[in-house]
Structure formats: structure tokens, C-alpha cells
Scaffold this motif. Sequence first.
Motif, PDB file in Angstrom:
ATOM      1  N   MET A   1      13.132  -7.883   2.600  1.00  8.79           N
ATOM      2  CA  MET A   1      12.274  -6.539   3.100  1.00  8.79           C
ATOM      3  C   MET A   1      12.988  -6.661   4.375  1.00  8.79           C
ATOM      4  O   MET A   1      12.985  -7.304   4.971  1.00  8.79           O
ATOM      5  CB  MET A   1      10.985  -6.004   2.862  1.00  8.79           C
ATOM      6  CG  MET A   1      10.896  -5.720   1.851  1.00  8.79           C
ATOM      7  SD  MET A   1       9.230  -5.710   1.317  1.00  8.79           S
ATOM      8  CE  MET A   1       8.596  -5.558  -0.005  1.00  8.79           C
ATOM      9  N   SER A   2      13.251  -5.612   5.630  1.00  8.09           N
ATOM     10  CA  SER A   2      13.092  -5.577   6.581  1.00  8.09           C
ATOM     11  C   SER A   2      11.966  -5.705   7.466  1.00  8.09           C
ATOM     12  O   SER A   2      11.407  -5.209   6.645  1.00  8.09           O
ATOM     13  CB  SER A   2      14.694  -4.612   7.458  1.00  8.09           C
ATOM     14  OG  SER A   2      13.067  -3.185   7.179  1.00  8.09           O
ATOM     15  N   PHE A   3      11.908  -6.403   8.603  1.00 12.55           N
ATOM     16  CA  PHE A   3      10.539  -6.306   9.339  1.00 12.55           C
ATOM     17  C   PHE A   3      10.161  -5.310   9.770  1.00 12.55           C
ATOM     18  O   PHE A   3       8.707  -4.828   8.939  1.00 12.55           O
ATOM     19  CB  PHE A   3      11.495  -7.311  10.627  1.00 12.55           C
ATOM     20  CG  PHE A   3       9.617  -7.628  11.228  1.00 12.55           C
ATOM     21  CD1 PHE A   3       8.677  -8.597  10.398  1.00 12.55           C
ATOM     22  CD2 PHE A   3       9.278  -7.239  12.316  1.00 12.55           C
ATOM     23  CE1 PHE A   3       7.816  -9.054  10.857  1.00 12.55           C
ATOM     24  CE2 PHE A   3       7.949  -7.495  12.661  1.00 12.55           C
ATOM     25  CZ  PHE A   3       6.590  -8.009  12.330  1.00 12.55           C
ATOM     26  N   SER A   4      10.346  -3.953   9.911  1.00 10.41           N
ATOM     27  CA  SER A   4      10.007  -2.820  10.096  1.00 10.41           C
ATOM     28  C   SER A   4       9.789  -2.406   8.838  1.00 10.41           C
ATOM     29  O   SER A   4       8.606  -1.687   9.106  1.00 10.41           O
ATOM     30  CB  SER A   4      10.685  -2.052  10.478  1.00 10.41           C
ATOM     31  OG  SER A   4      12.170  -1.332   9.777  1.00 10.41           O
ATOM     32  N   ARG A   5      10.326  -2.012   7.694  1.00  9.19           N
ATOM     33  CA  ARG A   5       9.550  -1.761   6.986  1.00  9.19           C
ATOM     34  C   ARG A   5       8.426  -2.692   6.192  1.00  9.19           C
ATOM     35  O   ARG A   5       7.348  -2.475   5.367  1.00  9.19           O
ATOM     36  CB  ARG A   5      10.347  -2.179   5.443  1.00  9.19           C
ATOM     37  CG  ARG A   5      10.025  -1.678   3.886  1.00  9.19           C
ATOM     38  CD  ARG A   5      10.636  -1.002   2.676  1.00  9.19           C
ATOM     39  NE  ARG A   5      10.982  -0.810   2.036  1.00  9.19           N
ATOM     40  CZ  ARG A   5       9.803  -1.190   0.525  1.00  9.19           C
ATOM     41  NH1 ARG A   5       8.975  -1.870   0.847  1.00  9.19           N
ATOM     42  NH2 ARG A   5       9.753  -0.214  -0.153  1.00  9.19           N
ATOM     43  N   ALA A 230      11.539  -6.852 -10.757  1.00  7.21           N
ATOM     44  CA  ALA A 230      11.541  -7.047  -9.171  1.00  7.21           C
ATOM     45  C   ALA A 230      10.769  -9.444  -8.672  1.00  7.21           C
ATOM     46  O   ALA A 230      10.276  -9.409  -9.541  1.00  7.21           O
ATOM     47  CB  ALA A 230      10.480  -6.931  -7.885  1.00  7.21           C
ATOM     48  N   PRO A 231      11.978  -9.968  -8.415  1.00  6.32           N
ATOM     49  CA  PRO A 231      11.107 -11.349  -7.850  1.00  6.32           C
ATOM     50  C   PRO A 231      10.222 -11.461  -7.688  1.00  6.32           C
ATOM     51  O   PRO A 231       9.854 -10.619  -6.816  1.00  6.32           O
ATOM     52  CB  PRO A 231      12.164 -11.722  -6.906  1.00  6.32           C
ATOM     53  CG  PRO A 231      14.035 -10.575  -6.832  1.00  6.32           C
ATOM     54  CD  PRO A 231      13.254  -8.713  -7.387  1.00  6.32           C
ATOM     55  N   LEU A 235       4.017 -12.413  -9.506  1.00 11.80           N
ATOM     56  CA  LEU A 235       2.691 -13.177  -8.799  1.00 11.80           C
ATOM     57  C   LEU A 235       1.891 -12.085  -8.508  1.00 11.80           C
ATOM     58  O   LEU A 235       0.909 -12.687  -8.433  1.00 11.80           O
ATOM     59  CB  LEU A 235       3.039 -14.240  -8.062  1.00 11.80           C
ATOM     60  CG  LEU A 235       4.464 -14.976  -8.450  1.00 11.80           C
ATOM     61  CD1 LEU A 235       5.149 -15.867  -6.969  1.00 11.80           C
ATOM     62  CD2 LEU A 235       3.546 -16.274  -8.858  1.00 11.80           C
ATOM     63  N   ILE A 236       2.263 -11.362  -8.033  1.00 12.89           N
ATOM     64  CA  ILE A 236       1.932 -10.316  -7.838  1.00 12.89           C
ATOM     65  C   ILE A 236       0.804  -9.387  -8.200  1.00 12.89           C
ATOM     66  O   ILE A 236      -0.446  -9.355  -8.140  1.00 12.89           O
ATOM     67  CB  ILE A 236       2.168  -9.082  -6.641  1.00 12.89           C
ATOM     68  CG1 ILE A 236       2.624  -9.959  -5.260  1.00 12.89           C
ATOM     69  CG2 ILE A 236       1.457  -8.193  -6.131  1.00 12.89           C
ATOM     70  CD1 ILE A 236       4.393  -8.991  -4.557  1.00 12.89           C
ATOM     71  N   GLU A 237       1.539  -9.571  -9.516  1.00 11.57           N
ATOM     72  CA  GLU A 237       0.545  -8.878 -10.214  1.00 11.57           C
ATOM     73  C   GLU A 237      -0.840  -9.791 -11.205  1.00 11.57           C
ATOM     74  O   GLU A 237      -1.789  -9.210 -11.574  1.00 11.57           O
ATOM     75  CB  GLU A 237       1.487  -8.379 -11.480  1.00 11.57           C
ATOM     76  CG  GLU A 237       2.593  -7.382 -11.589  1.00 11.57           C
ATOM     77  CD  GLU A 237       3.317  -7.554 -12.412  1.00 11.57           C
ATOM     78  OE1 GLU A 237       3.634  -7.874 -13.197  1.00 11.57           O
ATOM     79  OE2 GLU A 237       4.248  -5.942 -12.537  1.00 11.57           O
ATOM     80  N   VAL A 238      -0.102 -10.448 -11.992  1.00 12.81           N
ATOM     81  CA  VAL A 238      -0.919 -11.901 -11.541  1.00 12.81           C
ATOM     82  C   VAL A 238      -2.735 -11.683 -10.461  1.00 12.81           C
ATOM     83  O   VAL A 238      -3.754 -11.518 -11.110  1.00 12.81           O
ATOM     84  CB  VAL A 238      -0.290 -13.278 -11.775  1.00 12.81           C
ATOM     85  CG1 VAL A 238      -1.727 -14.248 -12.529  1.00 12.81           C
ATOM     86  CG2 VAL A 238       0.500 -13.605 -13.048  1.00 12.81           C
ATOM     87  N   VAL A 276       6.651  -3.684  -3.620  1.00 12.12           N
ATOM     88  CA  VAL A 276       8.377  -4.573  -3.584  1.00 12.12           C
ATOM     89  C   VAL A 276       8.522  -4.216  -4.696  1.00 12.12           C
ATOM     90  O   VAL A 276      10.616  -4.165  -5.175  1.00 12.12           O
ATOM     91  CB  VAL A 276       7.645  -6.018  -4.347  1.00 12.12           C
ATOM     92  CG1 VAL A 276       8.443  -7.148  -5.251  1.00 12.12           C
ATOM     93  CG2 VAL A 276       6.402  -6.496  -2.826  1.00 12.12           C
ATOM     94  N   ALA A 277       8.077  -2.965  -5.765  1.00 14.05           N
ATOM     95  CA  ALA A 277       8.838  -2.833  -6.863  1.00 14.05           C
ATOM     96  C   ALA A 277       9.682  -1.472  -5.713  1.00 14.05           C
ATOM     97  O   ALA A 277      10.837  -1.146  -6.531  1.00 14.05           O
ATOM     98  CB  ALA A 277       8.370  -2.404  -8.123  1.00 14.05           C
TER      99      ALA A 277
END
Length: 339
Positions: A1-5, A230-231, A235-238, A276-277
Motif C-alpha cells: 500500500m502507498s503511505f498516503s493510503r 489477499a496476502p 492473520l487479520i481475520e484470526v 487489505v482486501a
Amino acid sequence: MSFSRVLVLAALVIYSLLGGADYGAGFWDLICSGPRQQDQRDLIARAIQPVWETNHIWLILVVVLMFSGFPAAFSEISLGLAVPIFLILLGIVLRGSSYVFRAYFTGSAHTQLYWGKVFSISSSITPLFLGIVIGAISSDAVLVKGGISDNGFLRTWFQPFPLIVGVLSLSLFAYLSACYLTIETDDAALQNDFRNRALFSGFVSLMTAFATYVVAGNAAQGIREGLSRAPYVWLIEVGGAIGALVAFQALWTRHYQRARIAAAAQVALIIFGWGVAQYPYLVRPELTIYSSAAPTNIVSDLVIAVAVGALVLIPSLVLLLLVFKTHRESISAGTGTSI
């Protein structure tokens, strides 16, 4: 992701954790009931009074970052989703003005009740349409060409997936608010009232999240695939699932401080998981963070401006919370009552 996003996503997360809880408090104000109805409303008013206006800083930051850093996406969202955005702005204006009128009006009680209803209804409608906007930009309905929305002003958002995401947004904010309110008072009865509401709204949010995932199979296949492929998104879902379990266990055993932290982590991970998704899109199916970004020099200057502003903003917010929240809690502990 870009830093601004990342900055946009971070501001959205913070706004949800702070401003979102205020919206949830307004929802509970609308449906207060039982013998402690007025006590519940008084608790809500005391809890949000020092911070409700300040929390909009993060929404302003989201708007500025989008307008300056991703003008093409900002334009497409503003045109294609003009109706829900207008209703969001209307809700914010009505919510703020009615809160002030209710708090400081010295006339008839009937008029105060009227403004109280306006406050609670606008507090409930605004997060609903915030979620609808998120759902709409995650599907493939927002298409703008030549300054005209291909799907008009209704079909871009008045569909099952955005509407369910709107309900999810409202239920999450209500859940978050109820968890926060359990530690805003020393009254065991009031704590139990909001504990029960936190458990109920938390369950509703889980069921709504499941429904959102199911409906996405037809209406928002891209975001569903992102949640699956998505990579590192697993982990986020867990992490979100663990947060939910910890929050529910803490509420059940009446460990309210732990419940607040776990609920905040759960909501933050849900929003971050959506980001992320959604990557690399800002507005599906066409606008990505690369195709809609401003020139590099503008984005660089924007990041510098945010960093400099944070040096002033963050210490100021910390001081605000220390003055109004810590002081109130210390008085409450010393007197045995909530101020």
C-alpha cells in the motif's frame, strides 16, 4: 500500500474507534428504556460531552487526504454516491446542533426532548450511510463517466450489499459504544445495562458480518476474493476473531476494561482487513491507488503536512483526554459517583 493510503485507512480506523463510539452512544440514547432510562441518557451525555466534537477531526483528515491525495477517487465517490454522502453530512450537522440545543436549552422540557430525538436519530442514521458508502465503493456499482454516474443516484448504493454493510457499521459502533460505556460509571446497575447491550449488539454484528460475506458472493466478488486470497489477510481475520472472543468473555465475566480494549482491537482489525482486501482499489472496479493518485510531489507534500500537523494534534488530544476523562474518573472514584 502507498503511505498516503495507509494514512487514509489509519484515520478511518481512529475515527471509527472514537467518533463511531459516539454514534453508537446516540443509538443507545434513542432506545433507552426501563426504570433507569434517564440515568442511561445522563451517562451517555456525560461520557461523550468532552470529546464528541473533537472526534470529527479524523473524518476531516480522511476527507482532506482523499481530496488532495486521490482527487479522481474523491470526485467519483462524490458524484456516484451524492445521496448517501449528503445524508451523512446532514446527519452530522443535525447531530451536532441538536446535541447543543438539548444540552443548553433552558426552556420547556418538551423542546429538550424534541432535540434529544433529533440527536439520537441523526446519530443512528449517519453510521448507517457511512457503511453504505464503504459497501458501495467495495462493489462494482460506482461508475462515473464524463461527470455523470452510469448507475444514477440510487443504483450505486441502494442494493443489498451496501445496505448490509451499513447495518454492520451501525451494529459495530453500537457494540463499541456499549463496551466503552460500561467503564464510564461506577453504578453496577448501569454497567449491567450496557453490558447486556454490548453482548446483544456484538452478536448482531457477528451475524451481520456473516451475511455481508455471503451477499458479497454475488454483489461484491472482488472484495470477497480479497478477504480470502489477499496476502496475510488471514492473520487479520484470526486477530479479529480472537478480539471478539476476548471481548465477549470479558463482558460475560464483567471485566469491562479488558472488554473495551478487545472490542476496540476487533473493530480496528475488521476495518483494516477491509482495507487489505480492497487493495489496490479505492473505488471498484476501476480506480486504484495508482490510477487516482495526485502527482508525486503533491502526495509527498501532503504526507509532510500530516506529519507536522500530528506533532500538534496528537499531544493536544492526549491533553484533552487527560484533563476531561482522567480528572472526571478520579472525582468519581473519590466520591463514589460518576460525574
